[in-house]
Scaffold this motif. Sequence first.
Motif, short mmCIF file in Angstrom:
data_model
loop_
_atom_site.label_atom_id
_atom_site.label_comp_id
_atom_site.label_asym_id
_atom_site.label_seq_id
_atom_site.Cartn_x
_atom_site.Cartn_y
_atom_site.Cartn_z
N LYS A 280 20.02 -51.31 57.86
CA LYS A 280 20.50 -50.13 57.12
C LYS A 280 21.10 -49.12 58.11
CE LYS A 280 20.58 -47.83 53.11
NZ LYS A 280 21.09 -48.38 51.85
N ASP A 281 20.42 -48.93 59.23
CA ASP A 281 20.92 -47.97 60.24
C ASP A 281 22.25 -48.42 60.84
OD1 ASP A 281 18.76 -46.41 59.84
OD2 ASP A 281 17.63 -47.09 61.59
N SER A 282 22.40 -49.73 61.05
CA SER A 282 23.62 -50.19 61.73
C SER A 282 24.75 -50.50 60.75
CB SER A 282 23.31 -51.41 62.60
OG SER A 282 22.75 -52.44 61.83
N ALA A 283 24.43 -51.09 59.63
CA ALA A 283 25.50 -51.54 58.73
C ALA A 283 25.50 -50.79 57.40
CB ALA A 283 25.38 -53.03 58.48
N ASP A 284 24.52 -49.93 57.19
CA ASP A 284 24.41 -49.15 55.96
C ASP A 284 24.72 -49.97 54.70
OD1 ASP A 284 23.86 -47.01 54.38
OD2 ASP A 284 25.87 -46.13 54.53
N PHE A 285 24.01 -51.08 54.53
CA PHE A 285 24.26 -51.93 53.35
C PHE A 285 23.88 -51.21 52.06
CE2 PHE A 285 20.04 -52.96 54.98
CZ PHE A 285 19.25 -52.89 53.85
N GLY A 286 24.57 -51.59 50.99
CA GLY A 286 24.32 -50.93 49.71
C GLY A 286 23.67 -51.85 48.70
N ALA A 287 23.38 -53.08 49.12
CA ALA A 287 22.79 -54.03 48.19
C ALA A 287 22.07 -55.13 48.96
CB ALA A 287 23.88 -54.64 47.31
N ILE A 288 21.12 -55.75 48.29
CA ILE A 288 20.36 -56.85 48.91
C ILE A 288 20.57 -58.12 48.09
CG2 ILE A 288 18.02 -57.71 49.44
CD1 ILE A 288 17.20 -54.73 49.81
#
Length: 302
Positions: free
Chosen positions: A243-251
């Motif tokens: 989350k910190d590196s790629a700031d994903f919005g979904a799993i």
Amino acid sequence: MVLADLGKRINTAVNSALSNTQDDYATTVDVMLKTIVTALLESDVNIKLVSKLRTNLRTKLLDAKTGSKSTSNAQTKKLIQKTVFDELCDLVDCKAEQSFQPKKKKTNIIMFVGLQGSGKTTSCTKLAVYYSRRGFKVGLVCADTFRAGAFDQLKQNAIKAHIPFYGSYVETDPVKVAAEGIARFKKEKFEVIIVDTSGRHHQEQALFQEMIEISAVVKPNQTIMVLDASIGQAAEQQSKAFKDSADFGAILLTKMDGHAKGGGAISAVAATNTPIIFIGTGEHIHDLEKFSPKSFISKLLG
Ligand code: GDP
């Protein structure tokens, strides 16, 4: 250990607590909560989450009973089971953001992140097929230049699924490959461009730095983190780092067809406030389903 028997264990706990006529309702609730807490902790759900769930459940169950002292054991049992079910659903039903929908006649870039072996490359192809069947022009980009064979794997999957692909056997800079692939597909008016990335273990700092760099160039409309359903306790730390590196919005939760029920995924959702959008249910390219909190929890409860 997974949550497989949680449903049965709750049932047994409720039955035995209710059969003890000496106990009052609050004691029954506490006995049952102890069973749930033990099962969740054994299933690698984060301790803080379990504690919060316990408090919420206790309050709700005691409130629900107030004023209806004459309810039968069967009704009490139903009430307990429904409250537990709803509370668990709330844990994974992350309403933080609506899931992303690609738009026709636009460039929609989707970037995948996740550790090696989680099912990333397979899931990229599955999602490509998913959107292709819904009328989108879809292309796959292999930005994993670290693992030998990564491009061949994506290529084979893509050919099997009849999805155009881009990658390089000689370029070692994943950022460059990602940029070139996107430029190529954009030029040809592709609507959904899916970028697969590296997932190497053992060099996590380098991996996360690479995700930051690829993300900056790719500028994805959506970033999806792929998580193996059997991940367990590592889910929280791993999902936070991505989350910190790629700031994903979904799993995207893979291997839900196996024995693991995905207890760790609950921690990932809570730690990152990010919804699960799809689940992988097999190795075939069509084995992808939209995530449903209710069926996920039903499965969890056995
Ligand atoms: P990557 O290293 O993250 O790109 O992982 P891969 O896509 O290569 O997948 C690793 C292994 O998991 C492969 O053998 C896949 O066939 C398998 N796999 C991926 N998704 C699923 C799934 O949903 N169910 C099952 N049973 N296997 C899966």
